[in-house]
Design an enzyme around this catalytic site. Structure first.
Site, PDB file in Angstrom:
ATOM      1  N   GLY A 299      38.313  39.219  37.654  1.00 44.18           N
ATOM      2  CA  GLY A 299      38.830  37.892  38.010  1.00 44.18           C
ATOM      3  C   GLY A 299      40.094  37.575  37.253  1.00 44.18           C
ATOM      4  O   GLY A 299      40.301  38.035  36.120  1.00 44.18           O
TER       5      GLY A 299
ATOM      6  N   LYS B  72      35.655  53.150  32.911  1.00 50.45           N
ATOM      7  CA  LYS B  72      35.344  52.191  31.847  1.00 50.45           C
ATOM      8  C   LYS B  72      34.399  52.800  30.800  1.00 50.45           C
ATOM      9  O   LYS B  72      34.606  52.607  29.607  1.00 50.45           O
ATOM     10  CB  LYS B  72      34.729  50.925  32.461  1.00 50.45           C
ATOM     11  CG  LYS B  72      35.768  50.122  33.265  1.00 50.45           C
ATOM     12  CD  LYS B  72      35.112  49.032  34.074  1.00 50.45           C
ATOM     13  CE  LYS B  72      36.119  48.182  34.819  1.00 50.45           C
ATOM     14  NZ  LYS B  72      35.497  47.293  35.809  1.00 50.45           N
TER      15      LYS B  72
ATOM     16  N   GLY C 112      36.770  43.004  31.794  1.00 50.22           N
ATOM     17  CA  GLY C 112      37.581  41.813  32.082  1.00 50.22           C
ATOM     18  C   GLY C 112      37.705  40.900  30.875  1.00 50.22           C
ATOM     19  O   GLY C 112      38.305  41.269  29.862  1.00 50.22           O
TER      20      GLY C 112
ATOM     21  N   LYS D  61      42.787  50.179  33.377  1.00 51.04           N
ATOM     22  CA  LYS D  61      41.758  51.130  32.901  1.00 51.04           C
ATOM     23  C   LYS D  61      42.093  52.581  33.225  1.00 51.04           C
ATOM     24  O   LYS D  61      41.764  53.490  32.482  1.00 51.04           O
ATOM     25  CB  LYS D  61      40.385  50.773  33.460  1.00 51.04           C
ATOM     26  CG  LYS D  61      40.348  50.815  34.959  1.00 51.04           C
ATOM     27  CD  LYS D  61      39.248  49.986  35.536  1.00 51.04           C
ATOM     28  CE  LYS D  61      39.609  49.610  36.945  1.00 51.04           C
ATOM     29  NZ  LYS D  61      39.796  48.217  37.170  1.00 51.04           N
TER      30      LYS D  61
ATOM     31  N   ILE E 176      35.384  39.959  28.834  1.00 49.56           N
ATOM     32  CA  ILE E 176      34.393  40.182  27.760  1.00 49.56           C
ATOM     33  C   ILE E 176      35.054  40.920  26.593  1.00 49.56           C
ATOM     34  O   ILE E 176      35.634  41.985  26.803  1.00 49.56           O
ATOM     35  CB  ILE E 176      33.210  41.052  28.258  1.00 49.56           C
ATOM     36  CG1 ILE E 176      32.563  40.432  29.494  1.00 49.56           C
ATOM     37  CG2 ILE E 176      32.191  41.265  27.156  1.00 49.56           C
ATOM     38  CD1 ILE E 176      31.502  41.325  30.135  1.00 49.56           C
TER      39      ILE E 176
ATOM     40  N   GLY F 279      36.393  38.466  49.162  1.00 46.19           N
ATOM     41  CA  GLY F 279      37.404  38.957  48.224  1.00 46.19           C
ATOM     42  C   GLY F 279      36.805  39.589  46.976  1.00 46.19           C
ATOM     43  O   GLY F 279      37.515  39.884  46.015  1.00 46.19           O
TER      44      GLY F 279
ATOM     45  N   THR G 272      47.515  39.662  40.716  1.00 48.65           N
ATOM     46  CA  THR G 272      46.484  38.717  40.279  1.00 48.65           C
ATOM     47  C   THR G 272      46.459  38.566  38.751  1.00 48.65           C
ATOM     48  O   THR G 272      46.517  37.453  38.232  1.00 48.65           O
ATOM     49  CB  THR G 272      45.102  39.204  40.772  1.00 48.65           C
ATOM     50  OG1 THR G 272      45.203  39.425  42.176  1.00 48.65           O
ATOM     51  CG2 THR G 272      44.021  38.193  40.497  1.00 48.65           C
TER      52      THR G 272
ATOM     53  N   GLU H 185      42.310  45.377  25.632  1.00 44.11           N
ATOM     54  CA  GLU H 185      41.016  44.680  25.720  1.00 44.11           C
ATOM     55  C   GLU H 185      40.577  44.448  27.165  1.00 44.11           C
ATOM     56  O   GLU H 185      39.390  44.550  27.502  1.00 44.11           O
ATOM     57  CB  GLU H 185      41.118  43.331  24.984  1.00 44.11           C
ATOM     58  CG  GLU H 185      39.857  42.517  24.976  1.00 44.11           C
ATOM     59  CD  GLU H 185      38.706  43.227  24.292  1.00 44.11           C
ATOM     60  OE1 GLU H 185      38.737  43.389  23.083  1.00 44.11           O
ATOM     61  OE2 GLU H 185      37.744  43.638  24.998  1.00 44.11           O
TER      62      GLU H 185
ATOM     63  N   GLU I 188      37.291  45.334  47.660  1.00 43.60           N
ATOM     64  CA  GLU I 188      38.544  45.737  48.314  1.00 43.60           C
ATOM     65  C   GLU I 188      38.237  46.201  49.731  1.00 43.60           C
ATOM     66  O   GLU I 188      37.115  46.623  50.023  1.00 43.60           O
ATOM     67  CB  GLU I 188      39.167  46.920  47.561  1.00 43.60           C
ATOM     68  CG  GLU I 188      39.401  46.698  46.079  1.00 43.60           C
ATOM     69  CD  GLU I 188      40.652  45.892  45.799  1.00 43.60           C
ATOM     70  OE1 GLU I 188      41.511  45.786  46.691  1.00 43.60           O
ATOM     71  OE2 GLU I 188      40.740  45.339  44.685  1.00 43.60           O
TER      72      GLU I 188
HETATM   73  N1  HSE Z   1      36.601  45.868  40.915  1.00 40.39           N
HETATM   74  C1  HSE Z   1      36.422  45.776  39.489  1.00 40.39           C
HETATM   75  C2  HSE Z   1      35.051  45.153  39.231  1.00 40.39           C
HETATM   76  C3  HSE Z   1      37.531  44.967  38.902  1.00 40.39           C
HETATM   77  O1  HSE Z   1      34.465  44.634  40.163  1.00 40.39           O
HETATM   78  O2  HSE Z   1      34.552  45.183  38.119  1.00 40.39           O
HETATM   79  C4  HSE Z   1      37.597  44.957  37.405  1.00 40.39           C
HETATM   80  O3  HSE Z   1      37.834  46.230  36.886  1.00 40.39           O
END
Ligand code: HSE
Length: 404
Positions: free
Chosen positions: A297, A200, A129, A100, A131, A182, A11, A124, A185
């Site tokens: 995303g 994170k 994501g 990460k 941000i 989606g 993705t 970054e 997971e």
């Molecule tokens: N599954 C993670 C989330 C994906 O929903 O934030 C991004 O790290």
């Protein structure tokens, strides 16, 4: 022309290729040179895809091409990502990653390696994501002493909690809907058990405080035990339930935690809903800053990776300094950290009241009209005090921390 290779065409990797093509003109102007994807490394072939001629299955093709100066790693996990990234740096290529797990575990070492070779290791996209949060911490906020970072760092769990709050549905029902859409997971553990948010906040804390924060040291609690009934109480209390990744420096000690919390509508993160992420940073001179946007995303995450590629292209043969020492930051046990707690207890208030007040002193009761139980909010207690007292409250159903 800057030749790059993309390792992992899932993705995010395919998003990186898409963003580079879509914004080619402005990216060329901003990077000072055209950025061209020369290779895509993946186990699979992609017949009919624009990259089909660029697909390679052997990492050495990339490592041995002296014209490839930047490698994008979007494979995820640490095996084989760690070996590939290290080899790329050793071969003289800067690396931009969205991974990460790799950054949380090996960030300090890979940054050091990049520094020693006048290269860059940029990440970054590994937190939040699309941000911008790594670059602000590493560049815009370097004049300050950061003392707290609090974030809604996982889009999947924020989506689930938002739906539970709005629809009064249970965790399992909403999780299933999120999986069908989606947003979660099939194996949702990394998100719902808080592990993703934990990695994170470990990365953000390592950058903010300058030393390695091991994610294994961070107390982590997910959202699997949050129920529709908890949200009934939360609504009465005009509060919302969110999954926070938090770290702070207080009286020279560092604390970090991932946990569901109840926050009221005055909290800066109260309105961060659905799949969005929000990160609140507090510094001694800056006061407070908020970062908000899509934390996951394809295109939002790819935009952050490509911005790193542009930065790496602008800084060839020049390392962008990042202070993240490999020496470990010792976290204080959470036992000492103080909070108020919301507690649900089985039984009738008329019978349970004396016991509750004997243990916790004056509390605020919450009546959600649920048969056979009542709720209350404690005064401020340390985690240890709460844990000791709650052991004597055999009929406790659950407890949720309050964040002010
Ligand atoms: N599954 C993670 C989330 C994906 O929903 O934030 C991004 O790290």
């Amino acid at each position: 022309m800057v030749a790059i290779a993309v390792m992992g065409y899932g993705t995010i990797g395919s998003g990186v290729v898409e963003v580079i093509e879509r914004n080619k003109k402005s990216i060329t102007e901003r990077a000072g040179e055209e950025i061209c994807v020369r290779y895509v490394l993946d186990l699979r072939d992609f017949p009919g895809d624009p990259v089909q001629e660029k697909v390679v299955h052997d990492v050495n093709v990339i490592l041995e091409d002296p014209e490839v100066s930047i490698v994008v790693e979007t494979m995820g996990g640490t095996k084989p990502a760690y070996d590939y990234v290290k080899s790329a740096l050793l071969a003289g290529k800067s690396v931009c990653t969205s991974n990460k797990e790799l950054v949380a575990k090996h960030g300090a070492e890979l940054l050091n390696l990049a520094r020693g070779k006048n290269l860059n290791f940029l990440f970054e996209a590994s937190v939040g994501g699309g941000i911008p949060i790594i670059r602000p911490l590493n560049q815009s906020l370097t004049s300050d002493e950061i003392y707290e970072i609090t974030g809604i760092l996982n889009g999947t769990t924020n989506y689930i909690l938002t739906k539970m709050a709005r629809e009064g549905a249970g965790f399992e029902t909403v999780l299933k809907q999120a999986q069908d859409l989606g947003y979660a997971e099939r194996n949702p553990s990394a998100d719902v058990d808080g592990f993703d948010a934990c990695r994170k906040i470990a990365i953000l804390s390592s950058l903010a405080y300058g030393h390695q924060v091991d994610y294994e040291d961070i107390y982590t609690e997910g959202i699997t035990k949050i129920t529709a009934e908890d949200f009934k109480y939360a609504a009465l209390m005009k509060r919302s339930i969110k999954l926070f990744g938090m770290s702070k420096r207080e009286d020279g000690k560092f604390y970090a935690m991932v946990s569901p919390v109840m926050i009221d509508e005055d909290h800066a993160l109260y309105s961060v809903n659905d799949v969005f992420n929000g990160i609140l940073v507090k510094g001694e001179v800056i006061d407070q800053l908020m970062f908000y946007g899509r934390g996951a995303g394809k295109l939002p995450t790819a935009s952050a990776v490509v911005a790193d590629v542009i930065d790496a292209a602008k800084h060839r043969n020049r390392n962008i300094m990042t202070t993240w020492h490999s020496s470990k930051l010792t976290l204080a046990p959470i036992d000492d950290s103080e909070k108020r707690f919301f507690v649900r207890v089985r039984g009738e208030l008329t019978e349970g009241r004396t016991r509750v007040e004997r243990l916790f002193g004056p509390v605020e009761y919450v009546d959600a009209g649920l048969p056979g139980e009542f709720g209350f909010v404690t005064g401020t207690l340390s985690e240890k005090e709460f844990s000791d007292k709650s052991k004597e409250l055999e009929d406790m159903i659950t407890r949720i921390r309050l964040e002010e």
